[in-house]
Design an enzyme around this catalytic site. Structure first.
Site, PDB file in Angstrom:
ATOM      1  N   GLY A   1       0.823  -1.213   0.000  1.00 28.01           N
ATOM      2  CA  GLY A   1       0.000   0.000   0.000  1.00 28.01           C
ATOM      3  C   GLY A   1       0.844   1.244   0.000  1.00 28.01           C
ATOM      4  O   GLY A   1       2.049   1.191  -0.254  1.00 28.01           O
ATOM      5  N   ASN A   2       0.230   2.377   0.245  1.00 26.96           N
ATOM      6  CA  ASN A   2       0.980   3.634   0.327  1.00 26.96           C
ATOM      7  C   ASN A   2       0.411   4.497   1.444  1.00 26.96           C
ATOM      8  O   ASN A   2      -0.583   4.154   2.075  1.00 26.96           O
ATOM      9  CB  ASN A   2       0.967   4.353  -1.023  1.00 26.96           C
ATOM     10  CG  ASN A   2      -0.440   4.684  -1.481  1.00 26.96           C
ATOM     11  OD1 ASN A   2      -1.138   5.453  -0.837  1.00 26.96           O
ATOM     12  ND2 ASN A   2      -0.865   4.068  -2.580  1.00 26.96           N
TER      13      ASN A   2
END
Ligand code: CTP
Length: 404
Positions: free
Chosen positions: A206-207
């Protein structure tokens, strides 16, 4: 309403006459406070004839009436158009060395300023910091816009059009700066947050995107009258009300939802932080650690580019806006990255997020530059994510109505 129109010394002062006229025609009692410099650009008789009141300039006139505070105390709204870089600096510091400075300090009325100056002055770190400070104190900005400046140059810094200043100022005075309903009847799609690509049932790539800017855009579009759909990937802020929300997890899901919705939206804003890669395989069960110290290699495959995909489709007057948070050594390098990206993606506008610049104010809020499809700067905004969202939506609303 008792409205004070402050005029300062820039060439755009001649356009202030139309601001005064618009406010008078809307039924307001307009009192002009002009600086000495302003009167070099526009004559007192013109201002008195149009405002239908005496023009005030001098701090030492009518001292018995305590005019230096009386004008500000009586005002329901103060509009400064044009506001020069010098006046903006004085307002930021609270200087009161002329009648306008005193009037502003003595007033509790909302203050709307319409900056006008050359691009270099608008982009100077001193002006940028002053504007951020004024915004944080609740001062309302209208413009500047991009266009022809005095002389042969053009760029950001041109004063907003008088009609827009009047509309914005009156909306602010009615306690409704965001109640400008210029997206009434429009469908707006916003994507927000970070996509997540599963590795196994419990892990993902993810980020760090919080989705805050995207949610602020969706809310601002709703407040401007649009029917809004928000496609939310992973978002860490509360989801807004009175907005259709579609939840997605992966880039593939975001692509499906966006393709379907963009086709029926007048304005699509891709504020989502899209994972560029996903694992080639998603493990059925949890990936186990077998031996101590072993290495794990993940093979990733590129995700489709959603923005480029939807931008390549025929769009019949619909607008598509991308976002790009870039880091670069300086402003020109950053804009170059933005120009390359807008060309690569094929969208109508790219909002380049300036966070990461080495300017002192960058930490105080968000600062963005809006590029058009040719890579030209059309707008700049700074301040809270809410005010930036509202300001840039004004640009897209105007573009949709063919005004820009
Ligand atoms: N975007 C997209 N699909 C992707 C990647 C990005 O639609 N697979 C969109 C984002 O939502 C954003 C814009 O493209 O509106 C720019 O995103 P960014 O991550 O800056 O672009 P990239 O193409 O990934 O470029 P970079 O190599 O700089 O990461």
């Amino acid at each position: 309403m008792n409205i004070v129109v402050g005029i300062t010394g820039g060439i755009a002062a001649y356009k202030a006459v139309n601001v005064i006229r618009g406010l008078v025609l809307a039924g307001h009692d307009v009192h002009v406070v002009a600086t000495e410099a302003a009167l070099r650009f526009v004559g007192r008789p013109t201002l008195e004839a149009i405002s239908r009141n005496t023009v005030n300039t001098d701090l030492y006139e009518a001292v018995a009436e305590v005019r230096h505070v009386a004008i500000g105390q009586a005002a329901d709204l103060i509009v400064i158009a044009p506001a020069t870089a010098n006046t903006i600096a004085k307002l930021a510091t609270g200087l009161a060395d002329d009648l306008l400075g005193n009037t502003v300090l003595a007033s509790r009325a909302p203050l709307v300023i319409a900056p006008a100056m050359h691009t270099e002055m608008w982009q100077n770190p001193a002006t940028v910091a002053n504007i951020a400070l004024l915004r944080s104190r609740g001062v309302h900005l209208v413009g500047p816009v991009s266009g022809q400046l005095t002389g042969t140059d053009s760029g950001v810094g041109r004063m907003a059009e008088p009609d827009d200043i009047v509309a914005h100022a009156l909306a602010v005075a009615s306690g409704a700066s965001t109640r400008i309903r210029d997206l009434e009847g429009r469908r707006v799609l916003v994507t927000a947050g970070g996509t997540r690509e599963p590795l196994d049932p419990v892990r993902f790539i993810g980020n760090r995107s919080s989705g805050r800017q995207g949610v602020a855009l969706a809310e601002a579009a709703r407040d401007r009258g649009a029917a809004v759909t928000l496609i939310a990937a992973h978002v860490e802020v509360p989801l807004p009300t009175e907005i259709d929300v579609i939840r997605v997890e992966t880039t593939e899901q975001l692509l499906q939802a966006t393709s379907a919705e963009a086709a029926r939206s007048d304005l699509t804003i891709m504020a989502a932080a899209v994972a560029d890669y996903r694992p080639v395989e998603v493990a059925e069960g949890k990936i186990k650690k077998i031996h101590a110290g072993e290495r794990l290699t993940l093979e990733l495959v590129q995700n489709p580019d959603i923005l480029a995909t939807i931008s390549a489709l025929p769009r019949d007057g619909r607008l598509i806006v991308g976002f790009a948070a870039e880091t670069a050594s300086d402003r020109e390098a950053l804009l170059e990255l933005g120009r390359a990206k807008v060309a690569r993606k094929g969208c109508d506008y790219l909002v380049v997020n300036e966070v990461g610049w080495t300017t002192g104010f960058a930490t105080e809020g968000n600062a963005v530059t809006v590029l058009d499809a040719s890579g030209a700067i059309v707008f700049e905004a700074s301040g809270s994510k809410t005010s930036v969202a509202d300001d840039i939506l004004g640009v897209f609303a105007a573009a949709l109505s063919g005004a820009q």
